[in-house]
Design an enzyme around this catalytic site. Structure first.
Site, short mmCIF file in Angstrom:
data_model
loop_
_atom_site.label_atom_id
_atom_site.label_comp_id
_atom_site.label_asym_id
_atom_site.label_seq_id
_atom_site.Cartn_x
_atom_site.Cartn_y
_atom_site.Cartn_z
N CYS A 259 -16.45 -11.05 -13.95
CA CYS A 259 -16.95 -10.00 -12.97
C CYS A 259 -18.09 -11.11 -11.81
O CYS A 259 -19.19 -10.95 -12.04
CB CYS A 259 -17.36 -9.24 -13.44
N CYS B 48 -21.43 -8.86 -10.59
CA CYS B 48 -21.38 -8.52 -12.60
C CYS B 48 -23.12 -10.09 -12.40
O CYS B 48 -24.16 -10.07 -13.11
CB CYS B 48 -21.17 -8.82 -13.79
#
Lengths: 96, 340
Positions: A20, A23
């Protein structure tokens, strides 16, 4: 929180995934916060692909999601990259 | 009602239920774990038997129950731990789901939902609950002839038998919370499906419900799924799942919610009752809502109830409500008998 991280301090959980992108932006913010506020709150990073049960239990729908809990009760959650200042404000309110 | 008053009322009801259970030689107990905490969920002692319900496995060397009854394979019912015991009892589908989810061998006994199984000379009947594939309720009679029913989580109560003592759930059992009243939005789901949407659904339970609904609504094309969802759905649904494949654009996909943003699709929905989400949602629940729980209790018509799940306040809120309705009820948090 039912399992694992019961504590008297507020606890911030960063639900993330290795694949991600956002993230990866959230990670240094969270880590800096964990360093600065380690005496006031607990900080946990949770990989949703490795701890899927906990992610489901917490109703995680997107990553990153940060969940703030105190005394086992969820106080607030943020979806998407979240600024350090916003998290600090919420931690301080949880401490009041 | 103030908290202390509520708790006192709860204690009174708990004592009444405990007395009744003693009358039936039936007693609910909880186990103290190795760290000194209380292990989830509970055990029922009757005659010389002890059945643990959705309970983590007691450590080796500790007193072991005759059975660890596992109602389904969701993590908050602790099959991950109980599956390691030869005393585990679960449906064929639940056992397989546990094996896939936790990548380890299920060591207990299995049954087909709807069949009976004999555990330590006690004939235990099993009943579909419609919560997940393979989810099952358990019922049996004590030596005194009292009918015990343990439901686990329930979506469809029609197959549940009448009972005297009911052990049940309160996932949406808060009478004061408007979010505990809901209807599944099947029309919305059908409309989204016709529009070629993809859906975010957890890999075990909701994903299979979504696939079953898609097939029931006449969707015959391939359904894209991420790895864990695909394995679980293929194994647990078999041919009923229809053609499944890896995630790709141009078809409808059912993926774990946090993978939904990776799907190239013009419309996406989370299948959830949550409102604080980043995609539009379609209400599709694996549970009865509050009204459904009340109808279920009426259907099985117990004399006493023990609300054992979930952890947190909802079990005691439903218990208080049932007491107000005149039904002797207690909740897990009020059980004060423990075993090590």
């Amino acid at each position: 929180m039912r399992r694992g991280y019961t504590t008297a301090k507020p606890i911030l959980m960063d639900f993330y995934a290795d694949w991600c992108g956002p993230c990866k932006l959230q990670a240094p913010i969270f880590e800096e916060l964990a360093r600065d506020y380690s005496d006031k709150a607990e900080f946990k990073k949770i990989n949703v692909d490795k701890e899927g049960d906990l992610a489901i239990e917490k109703g995680i729908m997107v990553v990153p999601t940060i969940v703030l809990e105190k005394d086992g009760q969820e106080i607030q959650r943020w979806m998407g990259v979240t600024a350090k200042e916003e998290l600090i404000k919420a931690i301080n309110m949880a401490l009041d | 009602m103030r908290d202390e008053t509520r708790r006192d009322a709860g204690r009174g009801a708990q004592e009444m239920v405990a007395e009744k259970m003693e009358d039936y030689e039936l007693e609910a107990v909880r186990r103290i774990n190795s760290r000194g905490g209380i292990a989830p969920h509970l055990s029922l002692r009757f005659g010389s038997h002890l059945f643990s319900i959705d309970t983590s496995r007691a450590p080796k060397g500790s007193f072991q129950p005759d059975a660890y009854l596992i109602t389904h394979a969701h993590s908050d019912h602790y099959g991950k731990s109980a599956m390691n015991s030869p005393q585990a009892v679960a449906s064929v589908e639940t056992a397989r789901a546990l094996e896939i989810r936790y990548d380890r061998e299920y060591k207990g006994r299995t049954f087909k939902v709807g069949q009976s199984i004999v555990i330590d000379d006690v004939e235990v009947s099993t009943h579909a609950t419609g919560h997940t594939i393979g989810s099952a309720a358990f019922s049996w009679q004590t030596e005194c002839g009292e009918r015990v029913l343990v439901t686990g989580d329930v979506k469809d109560y029609r197959h549940l038998p009448k009972c005297d003592f009911l052990v049940t759930e309160a996932n949406y059992g808060d009478p004061y919370d408007p979010s505990c009243i809901f209807e599944d939005d099947l029309a919305g789901f059908s409309e989204a499906l016709e529009d070629g949407a993809s859906f975010g659904a957890y890999a075990f339970g909701k994903a299979q419900r979504a696939v079953a609904l898609m097939r029931a609504m006449g969707y015959k094309d391939e359904i894209g799924m991420d790895e864990k969802s695909l394995v679980l759905t293929r194994e647990l649904m078999g041919d009923a799942a229809g053609p499944l494949t890896e995630v790709h654009g141009g078809i409808s996909n059912v993926v774990t919610p946090w993978n939904l943003h990776q799907v190239h699709c013009r419309s996406k929905y989370f299948l959830t009752g949550r409102r604080d989400t980043s995609y539009p949602t379609i209400q599709l629940s694996d549970h009865l809502d509050f009204r459904g729980l009340m109808r279920m209790i009426e259907h099985v018509s117990p004399r006493e109830v023990l609300v054992y799940h979930p952890e947190g306040i909802r079990a005691s809120l439903l218990a208080h409500h049932l007491q107000d309705c005149g039904l002797e009820t207690t909740s897990l948090d009020l059980i004060d008998r423990f075993v090590r």
